[in-house]
Write a protein that holds these residues in place. Sequence first.
Motif, mmCIF file in Angstrom:
data_model
loop_
_atom_site.group_PDB
_atom_site.id
_atom_site.type_symbol
_atom_site.label_atom_id
_atom_site.label_comp_id
_atom_site.label_asym_id
_atom_site.label_seq_id
_atom_site.Cartn_x
_atom_site.Cartn_y
_atom_site.Cartn_z
ATOM 1 N N THR A 1 0.858 -1.177 0.000
ATOM 2 C CA THR A 1 0.000 0.000 0.000
ATOM 3 C C THR A 1 0.899 1.233 0.000
ATOM 4 O O THR A 1 1.815 1.333 0.818
ATOM 5 C CB THR A 1 -0.905 0.025 1.247
ATOM 6 O OG1 THR A 1 -1.743 -1.136 1.215
ATOM 7 C CG2 THR A 1 -1.767 1.269 1.282
ATOM 8 N N ARG B 1 0.710 5.401 0.274
ATOM 9 C CA ARG B 1 -0.198 6.483 0.673
ATOM 10 C C ARG B 1 0.537 7.812 0.626
ATOM 11 O O ARG B 1 1.602 7.957 1.206
ATOM 12 C CB ARG B 1 -0.742 6.246 2.063
ATOM 13 C CG ARG B 1 -1.645 7.385 2.541
ATOM 14 C CD ARG B 1 -2.533 6.963 3.692
ATOM 15 N NE ARG B 1 -3.309 8.065 4.215
ATOM 16 C CZ ARG B 1 -4.410 8.563 3.673
ATOM 17 N NH1 ARG B 1 -4.873 8.024 2.557
ATOM 18 N NH2 ARG B 1 -5.052 9.573 4.207
ATOM 19 N N ASP B 2 -0.064 8.752 -0.097
ATOM 20 C CA ASP B 2 0.432 10.121 -0.102
ATOM 21 C C ASP B 2 -0.301 10.840 1.030
ATOM 22 O O ASP B 2 -1.492 11.122 0.932
ATOM 23 C CB ASP B 2 0.144 10.782 -1.446
ATOM 24 C CG ASP B 2 0.699 12.182 -1.541
ATOM 25 O OD1 ASP B 2 0.529 12.951 -0.572
ATOM 26 O OD2 ASP B 2 1.295 12.519 -2.575
ATOM 27 N N GLU B 3 0.411 11.100 2.106
ATOM 28 C CA GLU B 3 -0.197 11.670 3.307
ATOM 29 C C GLU B 3 -0.701 13.089 3.070
ATOM 30 O O GLU B 3 -1.734 13.487 3.610
ATOM 31 C CB GLU B 3 0.805 11.659 4.467
ATOM 32 C CG GLU B 3 1.318 10.273 4.837
ATOM 33 C CD GLU B 3 0.256 9.359 5.417
ATOM 34 O OE1 GLU B 3 -0.749 9.845 5.943
ATOM 35 O OE2 GLU B 3 0.450 8.129 5.344
ATOM 36 N N GLY C 1 -3.840 12.697 0.809
ATOM 37 C CA GLY C 1 -4.839 11.759 1.294
ATOM 38 C C GLY C 1 -5.222 10.716 0.260
ATOM 39 O O GLY C 1 -6.363 10.269 0.224
ATOM 40 N N THR D 1 -4.470 6.916 -1.601
ATOM 41 C CA THR D 1 -3.910 5.603 -1.294
ATOM 42 C C THR D 1 -4.111 4.668 -2.475
ATOM 43 O O THR D 1 -5.176 4.672 -3.104
ATOM 44 C CB THR D 1 -4.593 5.003 -0.045
ATOM 45 O OG1 THR D 1 -4.468 5.915 1.031
ATOM 46 C CG2 THR D 1 -3.993 3.673 0.335
ATOM 47 N N THR D 2 -3.079 3.868 -2.781
ATOM 48 C CA THR D 2 -3.185 2.845 -3.821
ATOM 49 C C THR D 2 -2.508 1.571 -3.333
ATOM 50 O O THR D 2 -1.840 1.565 -2.307
ATOM 51 C CB THR D 2 -2.507 3.287 -5.135
ATOM 52 O OG1 THR D 2 -1.124 3.511 -4.899
ATOM 53 C CG2 THR D 2 -3.159 4.535 -5.702
ATOM 54 N N GLN D 3 -2.677 0.512 -4.112
ATOM 55 C CA GLN D 3 -2.038 -0.764 -3.798
ATOM 56 C C GLN D 3 -1.379 -1.322 -5.049
ATOM 57 O O GLN D 3 -1.689 -0.913 -6.164
ATOM 58 C CB GLN D 3 -3.057 -1.790 -3.301
ATOM 59 C CG GLN D 3 -3.603 -1.503 -1.940
ATOM 60 C CD GLN D 3 -4.485 -2.640 -1.467
ATOM 61 O OE1 GLN D 3 -5.275 -3.188 -2.217
ATOM 62 N NE2 GLN D 3 -4.338 -2.998 -0.206
ATOM 63 N N LEU E 1 0.173 5.006 -7.467
ATOM 64 C CA LEU E 1 -0.010 6.269 -6.752
ATOM 65 C C LEU E 1 0.314 7.447 -7.663
ATOM 66 O O LEU E 1 -0.415 8.441 -7.690
ATOM 67 C CB LEU E 1 0.851 6.304 -5.491
ATOM 68 C CG LEU E 1 0.669 7.512 -4.593
ATOM 69 C CD1 LEU E 1 -0.767 7.633 -4.093
ATOM 70 C CD2 LEU E 1 1.634 7.439 -3.419
#
Length: 90
Positions: free
Chosen positions: A28, A30-32, A35, A37-39, A50
């Motif tokens: 996973t 995630r670009d914080e 916001g 998210t990808t997998q 992403l």
Amino acid sequence: MSTDSSANHSDTPSAKITLTQNDDGWWTARDERRGLTTQGETRDDALDNLDDVIDAVENDRGDQPTDEELREAGIDPDDNTTGELPDILK
């Protein structure tokens, strides 16, 4: 790829991207800051996915789903009359 700091735009704040390996072996990303998210099956796949999502969001790429695409995702288009996305698409 997301890990290349030279690809950052000078007018955007620093990105914080987290990578997590899931129990099933998938990754996973995630670009914080955004916001998002990808997998992916691999770290590189998750980061590439992403990048694609960030590009779509920031450059207004992508299309509204058709009624047929909504039905394929298990969503009744007639139940989505308020203009708000169903939880599954948020």
